[in-house]
Design a protein around this motif. Structure first.
Motif: not given
Length: 151
Positions: A106-117
């Motif tokens: 599960t990628a973590v939300p990081s704002g402005e439509g971005r998700f990071r694994a």
């Protein structure tokens, strides 16, 4: 009887030969230095993959495509380009030749439509697929992106 005396003078020819040898040596050193600089391995650059689904545009950025566990950032927008912040993204790496599939991350939300694994394991070289599941609460869409992992 008289002895003949001969004298030798330093010639310009010997001095020129030394200068030519020095110049050739310097030229060779410069060529080797430039060639070394051109072939020296550089750090792997990020790889950007662009794709989409019927409802969304998706950009996937990997820190590198080498063996290891690169960080992956996924940007999700609607078709008009507005970021989708209210959702969830899962990433699964699958090695297609060997049939190896890692656990979905599960990628973590990081704002402005971005998700990071932070780390997605890529344990062998060759062809891989990144399977993304994008849940925007309105719909769940699946997306598969091909990837080649090097050593």
């Amino acid at each position: 009887m008289s002895a003949a005396v001969t004298t030798t003078r330093p010639t310009d020819h010997g001095l020129r030969s030394r200068r030519v040898l020095v110049a050739v040596g310097v030229a060779i050193a410069v060529v080797i230095a430039v060639a070394g600089w051109l072939v020296w391995p550089s750090p792997p650059a990020p790889v950007v993959l662009n794709s989409g689904t019927p409802h969304h545009l998706v950009t996937v950025t990997l820190d590198s495509v080498r063996l290891g566990a690169p960080a992956i950032e996924v940007t999700v927008t609607d078709r008009a380009g507005a970021p989708i912040d209210h959702g969830a993204v899962q990433i699964q790496a699958i090695q297609t030749l060997m049939g190896h599939a890692g656990q979905p991350i599960t990628a973590v939300p990081s704002g402005e439509g971005r998700f990071r694994a932070a780390a997605v394991p890529l344990m062998m070289t060759g062809p891989w697929e990144l399977r993304l599941s994008i849940d925007t609460h309105d719909c769940v869409e699946q997306l598969t992106l091909p990837l080649w992992v090097g050593g």
